[in-house]
Design a protein around this motif. Structure first.
Motif, PDB file in Angstrom:
ATOM      1  N   ALA A 136      -6.691   6.326  -6.864  1.00  0.00           N
ATOM      2  CA  ALA A 136      -6.846   6.246  -8.324  1.00  0.00           C
ATOM      3  C   ALA A 136      -7.045   7.622  -8.950  1.00  0.00           C
ATOM      4  CB  ALA A 136      -8.007   5.335  -8.676  1.00  0.00           C
ATOM      5  N   ASN A 137      -7.454   8.607  -8.170  1.00  0.00           N
ATOM      6  CA  ASN A 137      -7.704   9.952  -8.698  1.00  0.00           C
ATOM      7  C   ASN A 137      -6.423  10.740  -8.931  1.00  0.00           C
ATOM      8  OD1 ASN A 137     -10.455   9.418  -8.546  1.00  0.00           O
ATOM      9  ND2 ASN A 137     -10.580  10.195  -6.456  1.00  0.00           N
ATOM     10  N   TYR A 178      -8.244   6.991   5.404  1.00  0.00           N
ATOM     11  CA  TYR A 178      -7.606   6.617   4.132  1.00  0.00           C
ATOM     12  C   TYR A 178      -8.454   5.580   3.410  1.00  0.00           C
ATOM     13  CZ  TYR A 178      -4.435   4.302   0.902  1.00  0.00           C
ATOM     14  OH  TYR A 178      -3.870   3.749  -0.213  1.00  0.00           O
ATOM     15  N   ASP A 179      -8.709   5.844   2.137  1.00  0.00           N
ATOM     16  CA  ASP A 179      -9.420   4.913   1.277  1.00  0.00           C
ATOM     17  C   ASP A 179      -8.539   4.610   0.075  1.00  0.00           C
ATOM     18  OD1 ASP A 179     -11.240   3.423  -0.157  1.00  0.00           O
ATOM     19  OD2 ASP A 179     -12.414   5.156  -0.808  1.00  0.00           O
ATOM     20  N   PRO A 180      -8.105   3.359  -0.087  1.00  0.00           N
ATOM     21  CA  PRO A 180      -7.212   3.004  -1.200  1.00  0.00           C
ATOM     22  C   PRO A 180      -7.805   3.363  -2.568  1.00  0.00           C
ATOM     23  CG  PRO A 180      -7.363   1.186   0.339  1.00  0.00           C
ATOM     24  CD  PRO A 180      -8.364   2.210   0.776  1.00  0.00           C
ATOM     25  N   GLN A 181      -9.126   3.359  -2.669  1.00  0.00           N
ATOM     26  CA  GLN A 181      -9.769   3.680  -3.957  1.00  0.00           C
ATOM     27  C   GLN A 181      -9.535   5.131  -4.350  1.00  0.00           C
ATOM     28  OE1 GLN A 181     -11.021   1.248  -5.666  1.00  0.00           O
ATOM     29  NE2 GLN A 181     -10.837  -0.215  -4.010  1.00  0.00           N
ATOM     30  N   SER A 182      -9.370   6.013  -3.364  1.00  0.00           N
ATOM     31  CA  SER A 182      -9.186   7.438  -3.672  1.00  0.00           C
ATOM     32  C   SER A 182      -7.821   7.709  -4.320  1.00  0.00           C
ATOM     33  CB  SER A 182      -9.324   8.273  -2.393  1.00  0.00           C
ATOM     34  OG  SER A 182      -8.330   7.933  -1.459  1.00  0.00           O
ATOM     35  N   GLN A 239       0.821  -1.201   0.000  1.00  0.00           N
ATOM     36  CA  GLN A 239       0.000   0.000   0.000  1.00  0.00           C
ATOM     37  C   GLN A 239       0.864   1.264   0.000  1.00  0.00           C
ATOM     38  OE1 GLN A 239      -3.438   1.233  -0.808  1.00  0.00           O
ATOM     39  NE2 GLN A 239      -3.355  -0.882  -0.176  1.00  0.00           N
ATOM     40  N   TYR A 287       2.281   1.882  -3.443  1.00  0.00           N
ATOM     41  CA  TYR A 287       1.318   2.519  -4.342  1.00  0.00           C
ATOM     42  C   TYR A 287       1.283   4.028  -4.096  1.00  0.00           C
ATOM     43  CZ  TYR A 287      -0.723  -2.116  -5.324  1.00  0.00           C
ATOM     44  OH  TYR A 287      -0.926  -3.411  -5.695  1.00  0.00           O
TER      45      TYR A 287
END
Length: 168
Positions: free
Chosen positions: A166-167, A160-164, A88, A91
Motif C-alpha cells: 500500500a505504500n 513479504y507483507d501484502p500490507q506494505s 497477489q 497487485y
C-alpha cells in the motif's frame, strides 16, 4: 500470503477437473435456463437473445457462488492457492514501476516485494509449464540480488507483507 510447495500433478489434475466442471455447468446451465425461460415466456418475434443472455449470466453467478463456497475444500487447496498467488502477483505487477524506482533508491521493503514477485512468478510458471520467460526472470533476479548486496540486504520471500504494498 506465503509461498507454499505445491504438488504439480495434483494441481494440474484438480485444475483440469474444475475447468471441465465449470465449462459443463455453464453449457448445461445456460442452455437449460434459457430454454426454460423461452418455454415460460416466449417472444412472438422469435428473438430470444435476452433469455439466452439471462441463462449465461445466471449460470455464471451460480458457478461463481459454488466456487466461492467450496474454495476451502481439500480438493480445491492447490487451485485456490494458485488463484490467490496470481491475484497477489497482479497487485504487485500493477505497482512494479514504483517498486523498481524505490529499489534504485535502496528501498529494502521494495526489494523484498519484488523478490517475492520473482519467486512467486517462478513457481507459477513452473506449475503451468510456462518456462519461456524463465531466462529473463533469472536475469531480473540477478539484478535484484546485486542491488541487495549493494545495500547489504538478505532477500527472503517469507518477509513479504501484502500490507506494505500500500505504500507504493
Amino acid at each position: 500470503m506465503k509461498l507454499q510447495e505445491i504438488n504439480k500433478a495434483r494441481y494440474r489434475n484438480h485444475l483440469n477437473k474444475v475447468i471441465v466442471g465449470c465449462i459443463a455447468a455453464l453449457v448445461v446451465g445456460s442452455l437449460g435456463i434459457a430454454q426454460g425461460l423461452i418455454a415460460v415466456l416466449p417472444n412472438e418475434q422469435g428473438s430470444h437473445f435476452h433469455w439466452n443472455l439471462a441463462g449465461v449470466v445466471i449460470s455464471c453467478l451460480v458457478i461463481g457462488s459454488v466456487l466461492k463456497k467450496y474454495k476451502h475444500h481439500d480438493f480445491m487447496t492447490e487451485v485456490t492457492y494458485v488463484w490467490e498467488l496470481k491475484k497477489q502477483l497482479n497487485y504487485i505487477t500493477r505497482k512494479m514501476r514504483k517498486l523498481k524506482a524505490a529499489v534504485e533508491e535502496g528501498d529494502v521493503i521494495a526489494m523484498q516485494i519484488i523478490n517475492y514477485s520473482y519467486a512467486g512468478s517462478r513457481q507459477l510458471w513452473q506449475l503451468d509449464d510456462n518456462t519461456i520467460t524463465m531466462e529473463e526472470l533469472s536475469i531480473w533476479q540477478a539484478e535484484l540480488d546485486a542491488k541487495a548486496r549493494e545495500v547489504n540486504v538478505i532477500l527472503d520471500s517469507e518477509k513479504y507483507d501484502p500490507q506494505s504494498l500500500a505504500n507504493y
